[in-house]
Each structure stands twice: as C-alpha cells, then as structure tokens.
Scaffold this motif. Structure first.
Motif, PDB file in Angstrom:
ATOM      1  N   UNK A 186     -27.686  12.509   6.870  1.00 53.22           N
ATOM      2  CA  UNK A 186     -27.994  12.314   5.461  1.00 53.22           C
ATOM      3  C   UNK A 186     -26.815  11.735   4.697  1.00 53.22           C
ATOM      4  N   UNK A 187     -25.618  12.224   5.000  1.00 59.15           N
ATOM      5  CA  UNK A 187     -24.424  11.715   4.332  1.00 59.15           C
ATOM      6  C   UNK A 187     -24.218  10.236   4.633  1.00 59.15           C
ATOM      7  N   UNK A 188     -24.450   9.849   5.867  1.00 57.66           N
ATOM      8  CA  UNK A 188     -24.305   8.436   6.235  1.00 57.66           C
ATOM      9  C   UNK A 188     -25.347   7.574   5.536  1.00 57.66           C
ATOM     10  N   UNK A 189     -26.559   8.103   5.338  1.00 58.48           N
ATOM     11  CA  UNK A 189     -27.587   7.362   4.612  1.00 58.48           C
ATOM     12  C   UNK A 189     -27.185   7.163   3.159  1.00 58.48           C
ATOM     13  N   UNK A 190     -26.636   8.220   2.540  1.00 53.10           N
ATOM     14  CA  UNK A 190     -26.188   8.120   1.148  1.00 53.10           C
ATOM     15  C   UNK A 190     -25.074   7.077   1.029  1.00 53.10           C
ATOM     16  N   UNK A 191     -24.162   7.066   1.995  1.00 45.29           N
ATOM     17  CA  UNK A 191     -23.072   6.087   1.997  1.00 45.29           C
ATOM     18  C   UNK A 191     -23.592   4.681   2.241  1.00 45.29           C
ATOM     19  N   UNK A 192     -24.560   4.539   3.133  1.00 44.74           N
ATOM     20  CA  UNK A 192     -25.065   3.220   3.503  1.00 44.74           C
ATOM     21  C   UNK A 192     -25.822   2.554   2.356  1.00 44.74           C
ATOM     22  N   UNK A 193     -26.502   3.345   1.528  1.00 43.91           N
ATOM     23  CA  UNK A 193     -27.318   2.789   0.453  1.00 43.91           C
ATOM     24  C   UNK A 193     -26.586   1.811  -0.446  1.00 43.91           C
ATOM     25  N   UNK A 194     -25.503   2.224  -1.106  1.00 48.96           N
ATOM     26  CA  UNK A 194     -24.799   1.275  -1.982  1.00 48.96           C
ATOM     27  C   UNK A 194     -24.167   0.120  -1.219  1.00 48.96           C
ATOM     28  N   UNK A 195     -23.763   0.346   0.028  1.00 49.58           N
ATOM     29  CA  UNK A 195     -23.168  -0.745   0.808  1.00 49.58           C
ATOM     30  C   UNK A 195     -24.201  -1.825   1.088  1.00 49.58           C
ATOM     31  N   UNK A 196     -25.429  -1.421   1.437  1.00 50.47           N
ATOM     32  CA  UNK A 196     -26.512  -2.382   1.650  1.00 50.47           C
ATOM     33  C   UNK A 196     -26.808  -3.140   0.362  1.00 50.47           C
ATOM     34  N   UNK A 197     -26.852  -2.430  -0.753  1.00 44.26           N
ATOM     35  CA  UNK A 197     -27.156  -3.056  -2.036  1.00 44.26           C
ATOM     36  C   UNK A 197     -26.079  -4.052  -2.438  1.00 44.26           C
TER      37      UNK A 197
END
Length: 239
Positions: free
Chosen positions: A14-25
């Motif tokens: 879950x933490x990696x998903x939260x981190x990945x979100x803004x990076x993808x955006x």
C-alpha cells in the motif's frame, strides 16, 4: 504511541502504491507538456487541467489549449486517484481510532476528485453541456481533501512511522496548500488570471509531495521492521 498502520506485506504494498501515484502523475504531466508545442506549454501560465484536453485546439477559460497527448495526462490522473485510494486502505487500519478513519476518508475524497478531473475534461464542450460541474467539483475536492489529509498525516506522524522532520514537512505542505487555495480561487473569480498555472500548482503540488513523503516513509518503516532480526526468547524473558 499506538500505531495506526497495518503490518506485513499489505502495508508495504500500500505504501508503494501511495508513493507511485504522484510519480505516475508527474511523469504523465511532463510527457504531455513536452508534446504541447503550438504554442509551447508554460507550467506557470497555463492551466494544469488543460493538459488533459483531448479534443481539437480551442480557447478554453481564456487560454489557447492544444494538448496532443491529453489522454496521457488523463490516464495519469485516474491512475493516481486509484492508487491513492487502494494504497491508503492497505496502509491504514480503521480499527485503530478516529485518525485512520479520517485519513482514509480524505484519501477517498482526494482520489475520487483527481480521477474525476481525468474522466471529465475542462473543455468548451463540457462547459456547454454542463458536465464541467463534475470537473470543477473533482478539482476542488482534491485540492481541499488532499491538503487536509497532508495535515492529518503530519500531525499524526509518530503513529504512522514518519520522522519528526517529515511530520513537520507534511503539516507545512498541507497548510501551504490550503493557504494557496483561496489565492488561486481569487485569481480565477476576479478574472485577473495572472500566472494561473503557478497558483494552481501551489495548491496541487503540496498534496503530491505529501503523498510521496507518506508512501516512502511507511515503505521504509515497514521494510526496516520486516528485515530486523527477531528478539531471542531469552532476551525477552530477561527484559
């Protein structure tokens, strides 16, 4: 201090998903802005949401909009919102009190808001058919809920696994975003429209940085606990 995050692989994921979100955006925004060359896109002047326009070149909200890769940005926003919601549910344990419930609720609002911005574009066509209301509600929801979430995370940082400096940073980011929000709205409604991209990003980017801080902090804490050798039974008994 009683932690409010889950343990194990689910919390790390879950933490990696939260981190990945803004990076993808951010990556989607960069790619789309680089492709916008007629006229060149200006991050300080142009609306952020104009990056997501997929229709023909048009003058929307007082600016010429010509985004050849608008679908890239729209996809990035929807992915960001989805990852934020899923990741937050995996990280926070709502059984641990009011704060995790508040954080999860704010994440759902922010994630749904940014996804809605990607699904319903800020185009002239949507102004004419009335769908622009959904775009506007989505944008203002993520701006408010996202910054309040950063404050809620920062003020509860010790129960989440954030260091003192990151807790202060998250609180400061959310506060700065909330201060910038009325300035951005004033810039819009007065018709001044001066450096609208700058004011808009002053509200949005603190949210994204806050999510990156949250995701990276929880991932690091969970990884450290997973790799730390267990305390021998004899040592436990002696203590």
């Amino acid at each position: 201090m009683n932690p409010i995050v889950r343990s194990g692989a689910a919390a790390r994921a879950g933490a990696l998903l939260i981190l990945l979100g803004p990076l993808v955006s951010w990556l989607a925004e960069f790619i789309t802005a680089a492709a916008w060359q007629d006229p060149p896109y200006s991050p300080l002047y142009n609306w952020v949401s104009h990056l997501g326009l997929t229709g023909p070149p048009q003058t929307a909200f007082g600016q010429v909009a010509n985004s050849p890769l608008g679908a890239v940005t729209d996809t990035g926003w929807v992915v960001y919102g989805t990852l934020l919601i899923v990741g937050t549910f995996l990280v926070f344990d709502p059984r641990k009190g009011a704060r995790p419930k508040v954080i999860v609720s704010l994440a759902v609002l922010a994630g749904a808001g940014v996804s809605l911005v990607g699904i319903v574009q800020g185009s002239n066509a949507n102004v004419d058919n009335g769908l622009i209301a959904f775009h506007t509600v989505g944008a203002q929801t993520v701006m408010l809920a996202g910054n309040v979430m950063a404050i809620a995370v920062g003020t509860g940082g010790t129960r989440i696994g954030l260091s003192r400096s990151r807790s202060i940073a998250s609180t400061a980011l959310g506060t700065a975003g909330l201060i910038a929000f009325p300035l951005f709205m004033a810039d819009v409604f007065t018709g001044w429209m001066w450096n609208i991209g700058l004011f808009e990003r002053a509200v949005i980017y603190p949210i994204m940085i806050g999510h990156a801080l949250l995701g990276s902090s929880v991932a690091a804490t969970r990884r450290h606990r997973a790799t730390r050798p267990p305390i021998p039974l004899t040592a436990r008994a002696g203590s």
